[in-house]
Scaffold this motif. Structure first.
Motif, PDB file in Angstrom:
ATOM      1  N   ALA A   1       0.851  -1.184   0.000  1.00 47.89           N
ATOM      2  CA  ALA A   1       0.000   0.000   0.000  1.00 47.89           C
ATOM      3  C   ALA A   1       0.892   1.240   0.000  1.00 47.89           C
ATOM      4  CB  ALA A   1      -0.914  -0.029   1.213  1.00 47.89           C
TER       5      ALA A   1
ATOM      6  N   VAL B   1       0.824   5.564   2.370  1.00 46.38           N
ATOM      7  CA  VAL B   1      -0.370   5.606   3.229  1.00 46.38           C
ATOM      8  C   VAL B   1      -0.391   6.709   4.298  1.00 46.38           C
ATOM      9  CG1 VAL B   1      -1.146   3.260   2.865  1.00 46.38           C
ATOM     10  CG2 VAL B   1       0.542   3.718   4.640  1.00 46.38           C
TER      11      VAL B   1
ATOM     12  N   THR C   1      -6.556   8.565   9.447  1.00 47.41           N
ATOM     13  CA  THR C   1      -5.923   7.710   8.432  1.00 47.41           C
ATOM     14  C   THR C   1      -5.829   6.277   8.959  1.00 47.41           C
ATOM     15  OG1 THR C   1      -4.706   9.523   7.430  1.00 47.41           O
ATOM     16  CG2 THR C   1      -3.755   7.334   7.170  1.00 47.41           C
ATOM     17  N   HIS C   2      -5.384   6.144  10.208  1.00 46.73           N
ATOM     18  CA  HIS C   2      -5.292   4.799  10.796  1.00 46.73           C
ATOM     19  C   HIS C   2      -6.671   4.140  10.872  1.00 46.73           C
ATOM     20  CE1 HIS C   2      -1.062   4.482  11.747  1.00 46.73           C
ATOM     21  NE2 HIS C   2      -1.063   5.719  12.207  1.00 46.73           N
TER      22      HIS C   2
ATOM     23  N   TYR D   1      -9.169   4.481   8.887  1.00 46.19           N
ATOM     24  CA  TYR D   1      -9.549   3.954   7.575  1.00 46.19           C
ATOM     25  C   TYR D   1      -8.734   2.701   7.230  1.00 46.19           C
ATOM     26  CZ  TYR D   1     -10.158   3.088   2.696  1.00 46.19           C
ATOM     27  OH  TYR D   1     -10.397   2.446   1.513  1.00 46.19           O
ATOM     28  N   LEU D   2      -7.437   2.748   7.527  1.00 46.92           N
ATOM     29  CA  LEU D   2      -6.591   1.602   7.188  1.00 46.92           C
ATOM     30  C   LEU D   2      -7.016   0.350   7.966  1.00 46.92           C
ATOM     31  CD1 LEU D   2      -3.214   3.519   6.905  1.00 46.92           C
ATOM     32  CD2 LEU D   2      -4.501   2.459   5.029  1.00 46.92           C
TER      33      LEU D   2
ATOM     34  N   LEU E   1      -9.757  -1.085   6.062  1.00 45.98           N
ATOM     35  CA  LEU E   1      -9.234  -1.810   4.890  1.00 45.98           C
ATOM     36  C   LEU E   1      -8.763  -3.205   5.315  1.00 45.98           C
ATOM     37  CD1 LEU E   1      -8.275  -1.795   1.869  1.00 45.98           C
ATOM     38  CD2 LEU E   1      -6.090  -0.909   2.702  1.00 45.98           C
ATOM     39  N   ARG E   2      -8.063  -3.247   6.452  1.00 43.69           N
ATOM     40  CA  ARG E   2      -7.575  -4.539   6.940  1.00 43.69           C
ATOM     41  C   ARG E   2      -8.736  -5.479   7.272  1.00 43.69           C
ATOM     42  NH1 ARG E   2      -3.149  -6.912   9.569  1.00 43.69           N
ATOM     43  NH2 ARG E   2      -3.783  -9.011  10.140  1.00 43.69           N
TER      44      ARG E   2
ATOM     45  N   CYS F   1       2.919  -2.023   4.367  1.00 46.77           N
ATOM     46  CA  CYS F   1       2.778  -0.581   4.548  1.00 46.77           C
ATOM     47  C   CYS F   1       4.011   0.177   4.046  1.00 46.77           C
ATOM     48  CB  CYS F   1       2.607  -0.326   6.047  1.00 46.77           C
ATOM     49  SG  CYS F   1       2.667   1.388   6.520  1.00 46.77           S
TER      50      CYS F   1
ATOM     51  N   TYR G   1       1.049   1.569  12.514  1.00 44.98           N
ATOM     52  CA  TYR G   1       0.511   0.968  11.286  1.00 44.98           C
ATOM     53  C   TYR G   1       0.337  -0.552  11.413  1.00 44.98           C
ATOM     54  CZ  TYR G   1       0.882   5.410   8.890  1.00 44.98           C
ATOM     55  OH  TYR G   1       0.709   6.722   8.531  1.00 44.98           O
TER      56      TYR G   1
ATOM     57  N   GLU H   1      -3.836  -3.848  11.615  1.00 41.71           N
ATOM     58  CA  GLU H   1      -3.785  -2.845  10.542  1.00 41.71           C
ATOM     59  C   GLU H   1      -2.945  -3.418   9.391  1.00 41.71           C
ATOM     60  OE1 GLU H   1      -3.764   1.174  12.166  1.00 41.71           O
ATOM     61  OE2 GLU H   1      -2.914   1.903  10.287  1.00 41.71           O
ATOM     62  N   PHE H   2      -1.636  -3.262   9.402  1.00 40.67           N
ATOM     63  CA  PHE H   2      -0.807  -3.860   8.347  1.00 40.67           C
ATOM     64  C   PHE H   2      -0.114  -5.118   8.865  1.00 40.67           C
ATOM     65  CE2 PHE H   2      -1.330   0.300   6.528  1.00 40.67           C
ATOM     66  CZ  PHE H   2      -1.328   0.050   5.165  1.00 40.67           C
TER      67      PHE H   2
END
Ligand code: BGC
Length: 534
Positions: free
Chosen positions: A200, A203, A220-221, A223-224, A227-228, A242, A254, A268-269
């Motif tokens: 990604a 980010v 931002t976190h 939203y991520l 996504l996860r 990430c 992240y 998250e990532f």
């Protein structure tokens, strides 16, 4: 109790630039079908996961990171079906494939942007528009050499639009739920072609807020993490890697989970590049002093048990010097980029081998660190044979030249009369000397050394999963550490200096020489390294 390690925690990655790899139709551009023809090289080397740089339709202002259509493939590279075929061909050879997911921005040629500038629903609010260019003034400019501002005036709409990279790459508005949802649809489309996950891109910059530097924001976190959750629900085996060029403590969030408890699973990532360690490897080597590496690893927080760092020595961008002090940056430029043309933005546009004076000992030493420090190693295409660069090409194109397969015309890359970029043909790094066929035939070549590194790395999970403990030694040139996992310990010794270093070792086995070592003193020659298992 740690969970069973998952595939990415022990993977060996290879960053593959499709345009440079193999031209299958004689048009001078590498393409997806060409990459398929060359997969055996990567399987033979021991690679277990490919990372494909963007292959989307694009005006190529930022070499494909400026996307004009998220659901297609650039005509130079082939078709969506070719993409699927490449993923299948890699899988058939036991390799997984991840690709770039460029979320932060599109090309200004993307139909969304064209509609947005005309204020057409529903795209009116897809980008970050403003009547003034005085907003978000605390955000730094990343492409410093080219862009004077993060705002550019759009005369069609009569407003400024926000962009963290080139002005031809307007940032998407991640405060808009439709944009958030669109990215899930894009991810679903590419996962449907069989991918194993995404790298990604960029980010930290998804969301902007006044009074902040617009990086790593809680929104931002949030939203991520969505996504996860989406990926976990639909593709539980897939990973998100990430790209956040940030200090270790800023990358830590992240991974998600609990910052104080690594046994809490990350949400998250799965993976994150370790950017700051990279320039410090070069710094430590040039100074003959382990301190920069020991310090940055000491400053690296622990990450959740289901996560992993990604380590790299070089990639398709300039060697970034964003995560060093100003003084260190100038020192790095003086030492590694003495000519102005070698510098770009806050970095250095050179490849691994030229950076290291093409000194085989130093190239092996840094690669040894790549495979023994924590984190999954990523090899940048061409670095397995020590390819050179061309600093006179535009932007970062000098480190993106055609792969050197053999000593025939165009390095075996293409039959075309004219290529997307010239092959390297100077006396030292030219394809006539530096190529895959020649190195495969020579058991003493860099290619074979890396192949042995990879085999040894795979044979010993401690190198991928082990704890890290640095050892002290009176000579600062000795970078010695242990990696321990499930009762096995690998002692990794690296001599960063140009003098011999003597060091006491216990009984063990030399993993690379495949020979026993008796307790006592061993002598490491200049730039020497050993991996000793106890
Ligand atoms: C990529 C660059 C690209 C930028 C903007 C970076 O993270 O590695 O190549 O120019 O993102 O998309």
């Amino acid at each position: 109790m740690s969970p069973v390690p998952t595939w990415y925690q022990t993977a060996v990655f290879y960053e593959l630039y499709v345009r440079a790899f193999q031209d299958s139709n004689g048009d001078g551009n590498g393409d997806l079908r060409g990459a398929i023809q060359r997969l055996d090289h990567l399987a033979d080397l021991g690679v277990t996961c490919l990372w494909l740089l963007p292959t989307f339709p694009s005006p190529l202002v930022d070499d494909g990171y400026d996307i004009a259509d998220y659901f297609g493939v650039h005509a130079d590279y082939g078709t969506v079906e070719d993409f699927r075929a490449l993923v299948e061909a890699a899988h058939a050879r036991g390799m997984r494939v991840i690709a770039d997911l460029v979320m932060n921005h599109t090309s200004d040629q993307h139909p969304w942007f064209q509609a947005s500038r005309r204020r057409e629903a529903p795209y009116d609010d897809y980008y970050v528009w403003s009547d003034t260019d005085q907003k978000y003034e605390d955000a730094r400019i990343i492409f410093l050499d080219t862009e004077p501002s993060n705002w550019t005036w759009d005369k069609v709409r009569g407003q400024y639009f926000w962009h963290r990279f080139y002005r031809q790459q307007p940032d998407l508005n991640f405060d808009n739920p439709a944009v958030q949802q669109a990215m899930f649809d894009i991810a679903r489309f590419w996962m449907g072609l069989g991918l194993d996950g995404f790298r990604a891109d960029a980010v930290p910059y998804l969301i902007e807020r006044e009074g902040t530097n617009c990086e790593n924001l809680p929104e931002t976190h949030a939203y991520l993490k969505q996504l996860r959750a989406f990926m976990d629900a639909e593709y539980p085996e897939a990973i998100l890697l990430c790209e956040a060029n940030q200090w270790p403590e800023d990358v830590r969030p992240y991974f998600g989970g609990d910052p104080d408890d690594p046994t809490v699973l990350g949400d998250e990532f799965h993976m994150g590049f370790h950017f700051p360690v990279m320039p410090r490897l070069y710094m430590a080597l040039k100074r003959g002093d382990r301190t920069p590496v020991v310090e940055i690893m000491g400053r690296t927080p622990s990450i959740p048990v289901n996560c992993q760092w990604c380590m790299f020595l070089r990639n398709h961008d300039e060697l970034t010097l964003e995560m060093v002090t100003e003084e260190e940056r100038h020192w790095m430029w003086r030492e590694y980029a003495p000519e102005a043309r070698m510098r770009l933005n806050l970095g250095i546009r050179r490849r691994l081998a030229p950076l290291l004076d093409n000194d085989r000992r130093k190239i092996e030493l840094l690669n040894s660190l790549l495979f023994t420090l924590p984190g999954s190693p990523i090899i940048y295409y061409g670095d397995e044979i020590g390819m050179g660069d061309d600093i006179w090409l535009h932007d970062r194109n000098g480190v993106r030249t055609p792969m050197q397969w053999d000593g025939s015309a165009n390095a075996g890359f293409s039959d075309a009369d004219s290529l997307y970029a010239p092959v390297i043909s100077d006396e030292v790094f030219g394809y006539q000397r530096v190529n895959v066929v020649a190195q495969k035939a020579d058991p003493a070549s860099l290619y074979h050394t890396l192949r042995r590194f990879i085999a040894a790395y795979k044979s010993q999970p401690a190198l991928a999963l082990g704890d890290l403990r640095f050892l002290d030694h009176p000579d600062p040139a000795l970078l010695a550490f242990e990696r321990s996992y499930e009762g096995k310990t690998v002692l990794c010794l690296h001599n960063l200096g140009e003098h011999d270093v003597r060091v006491a070792v216990p009984d063990g086995q030399d993993m690379l020489a495949d020979a026993p070592v008796s307790a006592g003193e061993v002598s490491l020659p200049a730039y020497g390294y050993r991996w000793l298992i106890q």
